[in-house]
Design an enzyme around this catalytic site. Structure first.
Site, mmCIF file in Angstrom:
data_model
loop_
_atom_site.group_PDB
_atom_site.id
_atom_site.type_symbol
_atom_site.label_atom_id
_atom_site.label_comp_id
_atom_site.label_asym_id
_atom_site.label_seq_id
_atom_site.Cartn_x
_atom_site.Cartn_y
_atom_site.Cartn_z
ATOM 1 N N LYS A 242 3.196 4.424 -1.038
ATOM 2 C CA LYS A 242 3.251 5.342 -2.174
ATOM 3 C C LYS A 242 4.437 6.270 -1.998
ATOM 4 O O LYS A 242 4.554 6.950 -0.974
ATOM 5 C CB LYS A 242 1.987 6.198 -2.281
ATOM 6 C CG LYS A 242 0.708 5.425 -2.574
ATOM 7 C CD LYS A 242 -0.132 5.259 -1.341
ATOM 8 C CE LYS A 242 -1.473 4.639 -1.689
ATOM 9 N NZ LYS A 242 -2.298 4.394 -0.505
ATOM 10 N N ASP B 75 15.984 11.826 -8.302
ATOM 11 C CA ASP B 75 17.410 12.128 -8.111
ATOM 12 C C ASP B 75 17.856 12.089 -6.651
ATOM 13 O O ASP B 75 18.835 12.753 -6.291
ATOM 14 C CB ASP B 75 17.746 13.502 -8.717
ATOM 15 C CG ASP B 75 17.796 13.471 -10.238
ATOM 16 O OD1 ASP B 75 17.906 12.364 -10.801
ATOM 17 O OD2 ASP B 75 17.711 14.544 -10.851
ATOM 18 N N HIS C 208 -9.916 10.423 1.696
ATOM 19 C CA HIS C 208 -8.916 9.386 1.460
ATOM 20 C C HIS C 208 -7.622 9.659 2.215
ATOM 21 O O HIS C 208 -6.679 8.873 2.155
ATOM 22 C CB HIS C 208 -8.627 9.277 -0.047
ATOM 23 C CG HIS C 208 -7.913 8.020 -0.439
ATOM 24 N ND1 HIS C 208 -6.573 7.979 -0.751
ATOM 25 C CD2 HIS C 208 -8.354 6.749 -0.553
ATOM 26 C CE1 HIS C 208 -6.221 6.743 -1.046
ATOM 27 N NE2 HIS C 208 -7.274 5.975 -0.939
ATOM 28 N N LYS D 74 -4.836 10.106 5.275
ATOM 29 C CA LYS D 74 -4.454 9.343 6.458
ATOM 30 C C LYS D 74 -3.434 10.172 7.230
ATOM 31 O O LYS D 74 -2.257 10.215 6.881
ATOM 32 C CB LYS D 74 -3.838 7.987 6.079
ATOM 33 C CG LYS D 74 -4.667 7.157 5.078
ATOM 34 C CD LYS D 74 -4.130 7.247 3.700
ATOM 35 C CE LYS D 74 -4.720 6.285 2.726
ATOM 36 N NZ LYS D 74 -6.132 6.177 2.618
ATOM 37 N N HIS E 193 0.824 -1.209 0.000
ATOM 38 C CA HIS E 193 0.000 0.000 0.000
ATOM 39 C C HIS E 193 0.860 1.262 0.000
ATOM 40 O O HIS E 193 0.331 2.376 -0.007
ATOM 41 C CB HIS E 193 -0.910 -0.024 1.244
ATOM 42 C CG HIS E 193 -2.085 0.877 1.176
ATOM 43 N ND1 HIS E 193 -2.404 1.761 2.181
ATOM 44 C CD2 HIS E 193 -3.037 1.056 0.227
ATOM 45 C CE1 HIS E 193 -3.488 2.433 1.867
ATOM 46 N NE2 HIS E 193 -3.899 2.024 0.685
ATOM 47 N N ASP F 48 -0.763 16.077 20.451
ATOM 48 C CA ASP F 48 -0.329 17.103 21.418
ATOM 49 C C ASP F 48 0.101 18.409 20.748
ATOM 50 O O ASP F 48 0.958 19.122 21.256
ATOM 51 C CB ASP F 48 0.807 16.566 22.288
ATOM 52 C CG ASP F 48 0.380 15.372 23.135
ATOM 53 O OD1 ASP F 48 -0.831 15.215 23.365
ATOM 54 O OD2 ASP F 48 1.255 14.603 23.542
#
Length: 534
Positions: A191, A196, A430, A432, A189, A437
């Protein structure tokens, strides 16, 4: 290696039967034979697979010369720029591909061959034409229909494509789940998009129009970050781990050569796409953005902060990672125990009984916890909502605040009674991310659900930035209550939803934007024992 055979040597002769009566039996036999053939098929050997690693000597590339002085001026920290806009997220990837001089390392769970997907495929090909080494690692769960494109890319002398936990049977993939479920149920999952070894993008976005604000259908509210500085090297080294893992197979060992398929697939498709009125309007908007100018001139307002990578061992893809080497334990160790507040955003939030107990324990210590996830009317995976819905009352009773993002967009005809819809027109969360704190932030691919925790591999950053943490925390007081329903619990234990709209507070005693059969289906799904797969 698994071997099997279907023997008919000792079978008695079959009695003749009318052709029409035999037709369903022949169909069943064909399906069973296909299943056996698929079961007999095995993954190719990885022996002799090419060995490559990050190209680190890139200080004199255009990106190195642009970013080097900025990084040198902020020792010990990395520059972080949140990509909240889908169009900025596309522009960032496109510009990195155009600017790269030595190497592009790209990792993704989904890559759609739609407008933006075709344009980015073409950007990789153009980079390779300039002599850039391109390594593309895709999870194989969502590559159906892409085999000709991937084979054509891999045929380029400067491009190598690998598939993570691939399906041996390319046309009827569901047979693979019958014969190799344990492996194929584990997906990559992660990404990342790194140019470079100087700049990288990580976060929640896959590659496709829905993630880059390029469609009138479902739009995903998502979050990536563009990063420069020391953290880029950590992402490059992590990519090397996955590239060399026992789950990553070169496509030339799985697919026919490009010349044996349909010939070149990338450039013609990209040309057709880029010349369409929709693409021309989209690209014009992207090129006119201040983000693109800022990145090219090195004037983006980076947030400079100590940043740490959290990543699963790629061995998790084969079920070979220890508990201590998996994402939840690494994340807990890196983030520490919250002292005062947590603001959590997760598109798929399935806390499970143990997660509820953890949140409840934090709440008893005085930690204020707020959660934003998708409402049932907005989610693109309704079955996951069933795993969350069964835990709402426990969470609310423990003092956790729950917000569910509203679907934003026109009401499709028949939407309310479509049952277990897999998605809808409008906006779907979508992203996450979470803040702790008001001092540190997580951004990445990890959902708070059992699949992310124990089955899929994940990637993310812990960023020690009060500025970013405050932005997330403030959103829960300033924006979230107006774009989401707040779920509450009555004294008799019933749920209701508060909607703030046009200066009024509306109360819903059933889930807003849903019909009876849809809610009934979710309830029935919540009773089934497959929470561990969600």
């Amino acid at each position: 290696m698994r071997t099997c055979a279907l023997s008919t040597e000792n079978s008695p002769p079959a009695k003749a039967a009318p052709a029409r009566r035999n037709r369903p039996f022949r169909l069943l036999a064909a399906i069973l034979c296909a299943g056996f053939i698929t079961g007999c098929a095995s993954l190719p050997s990885l022996e002799g697979r090419s060995v490559t690693a990050v190209i680190a000597d890139t200080a004199q590339t255009p990106l190195g010369r642009t970013m080097g002085p900025l990084v040198a001026a902020h020792p010990g920290t990395s520059g972080i720029y949140p990509l909240r806009s889908g169009r900025d997220a596309f522009a960032a990837r496109s510009l990195l591909a155009q600017t790269a001089e030595r190497a592009l390392d790209v990792q993704s769970y989904i890559w759609r061959n739609d407008m933006t997907g075709a344009l980015l495929f073409d950007a990789l090909r153009h980079a390779a034409d300039r002599g850039v080494r391109v390594r593309l690692l895709l999870d194989d769960n969502n590559t159906a229909g892409l085999d000709p494109v991937l084979a054509a890319l891999d045929a380029h002398p400067n491009i190598e494509v690998r598939l993570f936990n691939p399906f041996v049977q390319r046309s009827m993939r569901w047979f693979g789940y019958l014969t190799d479920f344990s492996r194929l149920n584990r997906r990559m999952h992660n990404k990342s998009f790194t140019a470079d070894n100087q700049a990288t993008i990580i976060g929640g976005r896959n590659i496709g129009d829905a993630y880059f604000d390029a469609t009138n259908d479902v739009l995903f509210a998502d979050l990536d970050v563009l990063a420069v500085g020391p953290i880029v090297g950590a992402v490059s080294r992590d990519f090397d781990r996955y590239w060399a893992s026992g789950s990553s197979y070169p496509v030339d060992r799985l697919l026919p050569r490009s010349s044996e398929v349909h010939g070149p697939q990338v450039q013609p498709a990209a040309s057709r796409v880029s010349n369409s009125p929709q693409a021309m309007a989209y690209l014009r908007t992207v090129h006119e953005s201040s983000f693109e100018r800022g990145l090219l001139t090195g004037k983006l307002p980076f947030e400079w902060a100590r940043t740490q990578i959290i990543s699963d061992s790629p061995g998790k893809g084969l079920g070979k990672a220890s508990r201590e080497d998996q994402f939840p334990d690494k994340l807990k160790q890196a983030i520490g125990e919250p002292a005062s507040e947590v603001e959590l955003v997760s598109s798929y939030f399935v806390p499970t009984a143990s997660g509820v107990a953890t949140f409840a324990a934090m709440a008893r210590r005085g930690v204020k916890i707020s959660v934003l996830t998708n409402a049932l009317e907005a989610t693109d995976v309704s079955v996951v909502h069933a795993g969350y819905a069964k835990r709402r009352k426990e969470l609310l009773a423990a003092g956790i605040r729950l917000f569910e993002l509203k679907r934003i967009g026109p009401e499709p005809q028949g939407r309310r009674e479509r049952g277990l819809s897999s998605g809808s027109s409008g906006s779907s969360l979508h992203a996450k991310t979470f803040a702790v704190d008001r001092s540190r932030v997580f951004i990445g691919s990890f959902n708070f659900d059992p699949r992310s925790a124990r089955l899929n591999t994940e990637l993310g950053f812990i960023i020690e930035s009060p500025a970013l943490a405050n932005q997330i925390a403030d959103a829960f007081t300033q924006r979230v209550p107006f774009s989401a329903y707040e779920v509450r619990l009555t004294e008799d234990g019933s749920l209701y939803w508060l909607e703030r709209r046009d200066g009024e507070v509306l109360r819903h005693d059933t889930e807003p934007g849903t019909g009876f059969w849809q809610r009934a289906g979710i309830f029935l799904l919540s009773l089934l024992p497959f929470e561990w797969m969600l």
